[in-house]
Design an enzyme around this catalytic site. Sequence first.
Site, PDB file in Angstrom:
ATOM      1  N   TYR A  26      32.422  37.589 114.689  1.00 40.46           N
ATOM      2  CA  TYR A  26      32.437  39.125 114.614  1.00 40.46           C
ATOM      3  C   TYR A  26      33.597  39.772 115.365  1.00 40.46           C
ATOM      4  O   TYR A  26      33.797  40.932 115.465  1.00 40.46           O
ATOM      5  CB  TYR A  26      31.218  39.464 115.338  1.00 40.46           C
ATOM      6  CG  TYR A  26      29.939  39.025 114.215  1.00 40.46           C
ATOM      7  CD1 TYR A  26      29.711  39.541 112.957  1.00 40.46           C
ATOM      8  CD2 TYR A  26      28.775  38.366 114.752  1.00 40.46           C
ATOM      9  CE1 TYR A  26      28.786  38.928 112.172  1.00 40.46           C
ATOM     10  CE2 TYR A  26      27.789  37.849 114.099  1.00 40.46           C
ATOM     11  CZ  TYR A  26      27.616  38.246 112.851  1.00 40.46           C
ATOM     12  OH  TYR A  26      26.841  37.739 112.097  1.00 40.46           O
ATOM     13  N   ASN A  75      25.619  49.209 107.954  1.00 46.37           N
ATOM     14  CA  ASN A  75      25.831  47.861 108.002  1.00 46.37           C
ATOM     15  C   ASN A  75      24.486  47.637 108.566  1.00 46.37           C
ATOM     16  O   ASN A  75      23.750  47.681 109.499  1.00 46.37           O
ATOM     17  CB  ASN A  75      26.784  47.541 109.021  1.00 46.37           C
ATOM     18  CG  ASN A  75      26.657  46.267 109.142  1.00 46.37           C
ATOM     19  OD1 ASN A  75      25.898  45.307 108.714  1.00 46.37           O
ATOM     20  ND2 ASN A  75      27.748  45.479 110.042  1.00 46.37           N
ATOM     21  N   ASP A  88      13.527  50.871 100.035  1.00 45.30           N
ATOM     22  CA  ASP A  88      13.013  52.200  99.585  1.00 45.30           C
ATOM     23  C   ASP A  88      13.401  53.096 100.351  1.00 45.30           C
ATOM     24  O   ASP A  88      13.323  54.306  99.608  1.00 45.30           O
ATOM     25  CB  ASP A  88      11.355  51.688  99.901  1.00 45.30           C
ATOM     26  CG  ASP A  88      10.517  50.778  98.917  1.00 45.30           C
ATOM     27  OD1 ASP A  88      11.172  50.489  97.867  1.00 45.30           O
ATOM     28  OD2 ASP A  88       9.711  50.218  99.611  1.00 45.30           O
ATOM     29  N   HIS A 101      30.160  45.476 105.889  1.00 45.33           N
ATOM     30  CA  HIS A 101      29.843  44.302 106.769  1.00 45.33           C
ATOM     31  C   HIS A 101      31.096  43.719 107.485  1.00 45.33           C
ATOM     32  O   HIS A 101      32.259  43.782 106.758  1.00 45.33           O
ATOM     33  CB  HIS A 101      29.398  43.174 105.919  1.00 45.33           C
ATOM     34  CG  HIS A 101      27.892  43.298 105.295  1.00 45.33           C
ATOM     35  ND1 HIS A 101      26.845  43.160 106.050  1.00 45.33           N
ATOM     36  CD2 HIS A 101      27.586  43.612 104.014  1.00 45.33           C
ATOM     37  CE1 HIS A 101      25.813  43.521 105.390  1.00 45.33           C
ATOM     38  NE2 HIS A 101      26.233  43.641 104.123  1.00 45.33           N
ATOM     39  N   SER A 103      31.709  40.214 108.569  1.00 39.19           N
ATOM     40  CA  SER A 103      31.806  39.238 108.049  1.00 39.19           C
ATOM     41  C   SER A 103      31.680  39.388 106.477  1.00 39.19           C
ATOM     42  O   SER A 103      31.319  40.565 105.845  1.00 39.19           O
ATOM     43  CB  SER A 103      30.921  38.290 108.440  1.00 39.19           C
ATOM     44  OG  SER A 103      29.550  38.374 108.216  1.00 39.19           O
TER      45      SER A 103
HETATM   46  O1  CA2 Z   1      28.959  40.919 108.993  1.00 41.97           O
HETATM   47  C1  CA2 Z   1      28.067  41.634 109.044  1.00 41.97           C
HETATM   48  O2  CA2 Z   1      28.581  42.828 109.330  1.00 41.97           O
HETATM   49  C2  CA2 Z   1      26.534  41.352 109.167  1.00 41.97           C
HETATM   50  O3  CA2 Z   1      26.031  42.372 108.710  1.00 41.97           O
HETATM   51  C3  CA2 Z   1      26.173  41.254 110.500  1.00 41.97           C
HETATM   52  C4  CA2 Z   1      24.752  40.459 110.724  1.00 41.97           C
HETATM   53  C5  CA2 Z   1      24.533  39.523 109.779  1.00 41.97           C
HETATM   54  O4  CA2 Z   1      22.879  39.162 109.692  1.00 41.97           O
HETATM   55  C6  CA2 Z   1      24.863  39.811 108.405  1.00 41.97           C
HETATM   56  O5  CA2 Z   1      24.493  38.644 107.633  1.00 41.97           O
HETATM   57  C7  CA2 Z   1      26.264  40.227 108.216  1.00 41.97           C
HETATM   58  C8  CA2 Z   1      24.678  40.109 112.154  1.00 41.97           C
HETATM   59  C9  CA2 Z   1      24.813  41.203 113.342  1.00 41.97           C
HETATM   60  C10 CA2 Z   1      24.771  40.645 114.470  1.00 41.97           C
HETATM   61  O6  CA2 Z   1      25.612  40.898 115.160  1.00 41.97           O
HETATM   62  C11 CA2 Z   1      26.235  40.426 116.260  1.00 41.97           C
HETATM   63  C12 CA2 Z   1      27.028  40.710 116.839  1.00 41.97           C
HETATM   64  C13 CA2 Z   1      27.851  40.027 117.879  1.00 41.97           C
HETATM   65  C14 CA2 Z   1      26.873  39.028 118.525  1.00 41.97           C
HETATM   66  C15 CA2 Z   1      25.834  38.615 117.877  1.00 41.97           C
HETATM   67  C16 CA2 Z   1      25.425  39.428 116.987  1.00 41.97           C
END
Ligand code: CA2
Length: 155
Positions: A26, A75, A88, A101, A103
């Site tokens: 991230y 997001n 919903d 997103h 990623s």
């Molecule tokens: O890529 C993205 O923005 C996601 O929405 C991030 C989510 C993930 O479940 C999606 O599949 C894609 C996860 C967010 C967690 O964020 C963190 C950031 C830093 C460290 C740990 C988690």
Amino acid sequence: MPETSVLYVLNGPNLNLLGVREPDIYGRETLADVQALCERAADGASVVFRQTNHEGELIDWIHEAREKASALVINPAGYGHTSVALLDALKTLTIPIVECHLSNPAARERFRHRSYVSPVAAGVVSGFGPFSYELAVKAALRLVQERRTAADRSV
Ligand code: CA2
């Protein structure tokens, strides 16, 4: 729709850890950095930028956006892959929705390939790190402008 564009940028669970954990996935920029980026990209429109780890709170904010926002960038983080309740709530909006997103979930584990948000989004921006938010904000504002132009033409 408010006269001045009001853009809601809502962030789901764990995004408060941005820049603190998992920098390989991230990146090193924090959510505060992302907020500043969105505010710059909004070019004078007002930005309501929030993050929550609670599904119900996210849904309450979506309801609030029905009354107060010109467009929504979301997001949904993990809830995007799991939450029918989120879908919903989003379905009740008439403003443009842009899914965003950091990623590219489509290039990750299979369980990330499903999105409950995409069916109601005007578009999805993913895979560009914080730049995804900049693109999403620009796209949302463009959609607001297009709607205004279409409404003006119809009177
Ligand atoms: O890529 C993205 O923005 C996601 O929405 C991030 C989510 C993930 O479940 C999606 O599949 C894609 C996860 C967010 C967690 O964020 C963190 C950031 C830093 C460290 C740990 C988690």
